[in-house]
Scaffold this motif. Sequence first.
Motif, PDB file in Angstrom:
ATOM      1  N   ALA A 178       3.727  11.503   2.241  1.00 56.61           N
ATOM      2  CA  ALA A 178       3.459  11.582   3.679  1.00 56.61           C
ATOM      3  C   ALA A 178       2.640  10.380   4.148  1.00 56.61           C
ATOM      4  O   ALA A 178       2.856   9.863   5.251  1.00 56.61           O
ATOM      5  CB  ALA A 178       2.746  12.887   4.022  1.00 56.61           C
ATOM      6  N   GLY A 179       1.719   9.925   3.326  1.00 57.40           N
ATOM      7  CA  GLY A 179       0.935   8.750   3.683  1.00 57.40           C
ATOM      8  C   GLY A 179       1.698   7.454   3.493  1.00 57.40           C
ATOM      9  O   GLY A 179       1.465   6.472   4.204  1.00 57.40           O
ATOM     10  N   ALA A 180       2.617   7.447   2.551  1.00 55.23           N
ATOM     11  CA  ALA A 180       3.380   6.241   2.241  1.00 55.23           C
ATOM     12  C   ALA A 180       4.420   5.916   3.303  1.00 55.23           C
ATOM     13  O   ALA A 180       4.621   4.744   3.642  1.00 55.23           O
ATOM     14  CB  ALA A 180       4.072   6.401   0.887  1.00 55.23           C
ATOM     15  N   GLU A 181       5.084   6.932   3.821  1.00 55.10           N
ATOM     16  CA  GLU A 181       6.212   6.691   4.722  1.00 55.10           C
ATOM     17  C   GLU A 181       5.856   5.833   5.943  1.00 55.10           C
ATOM     18  O   GLU A 181       6.534   4.824   6.198  1.00 55.10           O
ATOM     19  CB  GLU A 181       6.848   8.016   5.157  1.00 55.10           C
ATOM     20  CG  GLU A 181       8.089   7.807   6.002  1.00 55.10           C
ATOM     21  CD  GLU A 181       8.754   9.115   6.381  1.00 55.10           C
ATOM     22  OE1 GLU A 181       9.991   9.119   6.504  1.00 55.10           O
ATOM     23  OE2 GLU A 181       8.047  10.134   6.562  1.00 55.10           O
ATOM     24  N   PRO A 182       4.815   6.166   6.724  1.00 57.08           N
ATOM     25  CA  PRO A 182       4.545   5.323   7.895  1.00 57.08           C
ATOM     26  C   PRO A 182       4.152   3.894   7.531  1.00 57.08           C
ATOM     27  O   PRO A 182       4.501   2.949   8.244  1.00 57.08           O
ATOM     28  CB  PRO A 182       3.415   6.043   8.627  1.00 57.08           C
ATOM     29  CG  PRO A 182       2.845   7.017   7.669  1.00 57.08           C
ATOM     30  CD  PRO A 182       3.914   7.313   6.657  1.00 57.08           C
ATOM     31  N   LEU A 183       3.467   3.719   6.402  1.00 55.33           N
ATOM     32  CA  LEU A 183       3.100   2.374   5.971  1.00 55.33           C
ATOM     33  C   LEU A 183       4.337   1.567   5.597  1.00 55.33           C
ATOM     34  O   LEU A 183       4.473   0.400   5.979  1.00 55.33           O
ATOM     35  CB  LEU A 183       2.149   2.446   4.775  1.00 55.33           C
ATOM     36  CG  LEU A 183       0.736   2.944   5.073  1.00 55.33           C
ATOM     37  CD1 LEU A 183       0.016   3.306   3.790  1.00 55.33           C
ATOM     38  CD2 LEU A 183      -0.032   1.899   5.865  1.00 55.33           C
ATOM     39  N   LEU A 184       5.228   2.187   4.847  1.00 57.61           N
ATOM     40  CA  LEU A 184       6.446   1.488   4.432  1.00 57.61           C
ATOM     41  C   LEU A 184       7.336   1.144   5.624  1.00 57.61           C
ATOM     42  O   LEU A 184       7.842   0.023   5.727  1.00 57.61           O
ATOM     43  CB  LEU A 184       7.220   2.328   3.417  1.00 57.61           C
ATOM     44  CG  LEU A 184       6.574   2.428   2.038  1.00 57.61           C
ATOM     45  CD1 LEU A 184       7.273   3.501   1.204  1.00 57.61           C
ATOM     46  CD2 LEU A 184       6.613   1.086   1.326  1.00 57.61           C
ATOM     47  N   LEU A 185       7.526   2.090   6.516  1.00 57.84           N
ATOM     48  CA  LEU A 185       8.391   1.837   7.672  1.00 57.84           C
ATOM     49  C   LEU A 185       7.796   0.784   8.596  1.00 57.84           C
ATOM     50  O   LEU A 185       8.492  -0.126   9.049  1.00 57.84           O
ATOM     51  CB  LEU A 185       8.658   3.145   8.425  1.00 57.84           C
ATOM     52  CG  LEU A 185       9.457   4.195   7.652  1.00 57.84           C
ATOM     53  CD1 LEU A 185       9.553   5.485   8.450  1.00 57.84           C
ATOM     54  CD2 LEU A 185      10.843   3.677   7.281  1.00 57.84           C
ATOM     55  N   LEU A 212       0.844  -1.200   0.000  1.00 53.87           N
ATOM     56  CA  LEU A 212       0.000   0.000   0.000  1.00 53.87           C
ATOM     57  C   LEU A 212       0.878   1.248   0.000  1.00 53.87           C
ATOM     58  O   LEU A 212       0.615   2.206  -0.728  1.00 53.87           O
ATOM     59  CB  LEU A 212      -0.942  -0.013   1.201  1.00 53.87           C
ATOM     60  CG  LEU A 212      -1.833   1.216   1.388  1.00 53.87           C
ATOM     61  CD1 LEU A 212      -2.663   1.516   0.150  1.00 53.87           C
ATOM     62  CD2 LEU A 212      -2.721   1.019   2.618  1.00 53.87           C
ATOM     63  N   GLY A 213       1.939   1.224   0.792  1.00 54.72           N
ATOM     64  CA  GLY A 213       2.879   2.340   0.793  1.00 54.72           C
ATOM     65  C   GLY A 213       3.489   2.566  -0.574  1.00 54.72           C
ATOM     66  O   GLY A 213       3.623   3.698  -1.034  1.00 54.72           O
ATOM     67  N   GLU A 214       3.825   1.485  -1.266  1.00 57.86           N
ATOM     68  CA  GLU A 214       4.385   1.604  -2.613  1.00 57.86           C
ATOM     69  C   GLU A 214       3.371   2.219  -3.572  1.00 57.86           C
ATOM     70  O   GLU A 214       3.722   3.057  -4.406  1.00 57.86           O
ATOM     71  CB  GLU A 214       4.842   0.234  -3.131  1.00 57.86           C
ATOM     72  CG  GLU A 214       5.313   0.236  -4.560  1.00 57.86           C
ATOM     73  CD  GLU A 214       6.552   1.078  -4.829  1.00 57.86           C
ATOM     74  OE1 GLU A 214       6.898   1.250  -6.014  1.00 57.86           O
ATOM     75  OE2 GLU A 214       7.179   1.575  -3.880  1.00 57.86           O
ATOM     76  N   ALA A 215       2.116   1.822  -3.438  1.00 55.06           N
ATOM     77  CA  ALA A 215       1.074   2.416  -4.286  1.00 55.06           C
ATOM     78  C   ALA A 215       0.976   3.922  -4.041  1.00 55.06           C
ATOM     79  O   ALA A 215       0.839   4.710  -4.977  1.00 55.06           O
ATOM     80  CB  ALA A 215      -0.272   1.748  -4.023  1.00 55.06           C
ATOM     81  N   LEU A 216       1.096   4.324  -2.784  1.00 61.31           N
ATOM     82  CA  LEU A 216       1.030   5.750  -2.464  1.00 61.31           C
ATOM     83  C   LEU A 216       2.249   6.499  -2.990  1.00 61.31           C
ATOM     84  O   LEU A 216       2.133   7.644  -3.437  1.00 61.31           O
ATOM     85  CB  LEU A 216       0.860   5.958  -0.956  1.00 61.31           C
ATOM     86  CG  LEU A 216      -0.467   5.456  -0.373  1.00 61.31           C
ATOM     87  CD1 LEU A 216      -0.503   5.676   1.135  1.00 61.31           C
ATOM     88  CD2 LEU A 216      -1.653   6.122  -1.039  1.00 61.31           C
ATOM     89  N   VAL A 217       3.419   5.860  -2.957  1.00 63.13           N
ATOM     90  CA  VAL A 217       4.609   6.476  -3.557  1.00 63.13           C
ATOM     91  C   VAL A 217       4.352   6.697  -5.040  1.00 63.13           C
ATOM     92  O   VAL A 217       4.662   7.762  -5.588  1.00 63.13           O
ATOM     93  CB  VAL A 217       5.881   5.620  -3.331  1.00 63.13           C
ATOM     94  CG1 VAL A 217       7.036   6.124  -4.196  1.00 63.13           C
ATOM     95  CG2 VAL A 217       6.286   5.624  -1.869  1.00 63.13           C
ATOM     96  N   GLY A 218       3.785   5.702  -5.682  1.00 64.69           N
ATOM     97  CA  GLY A 218       3.468   5.829  -7.096  1.00 64.69           C
ATOM     98  C   GLY A 218       2.517   6.978  -7.387  1.00 64.69           C
ATOM     99  O   GLY A 218       2.567   7.589  -8.456  1.00 64.69           O
TER     100      GLY A 218
END
Length: 115
Positions: free
Chosen positions: A52-59, A41-47
């Motif tokens: 800001a939304g991607a970082e906490p999901l990825l970490l 999901l974080g990767e989708a948000l990066v795309g």
Amino acid sequence: NLALLEQRRYADAEASLRELVAQYEQAAPGDWRRFFAQSMLGEALVGRKEYAGAEPLLLSGHDGMTRAYDRIPAASRQAVTSAGRWIVQLYEDSGNPQKAAEWRERLQRRRTENR
């Protein structure tokens, strides 16, 4: 979901991944696949350039998979590496080369330790 990410269909991936993360949070909150779904999901948000939304999901996703590493089937352990690469991509795309370099180094160290 991975196929949608590979096809760069980030909006489609985001919708299905949000559902998947919610399902895991309800049914199996400690399962490594929940953390992988968060990372995807974080990767989708990066795309979508929603850094800001991607970082906490990825970490959180990477951290959860790292903690659950011994419970991840050997054939699926590359998911941890993928999640780390997505973090590097986040920091590169969002203009934070220092954090990208730190994560590259961290991933290299982990590869060396796992040999």
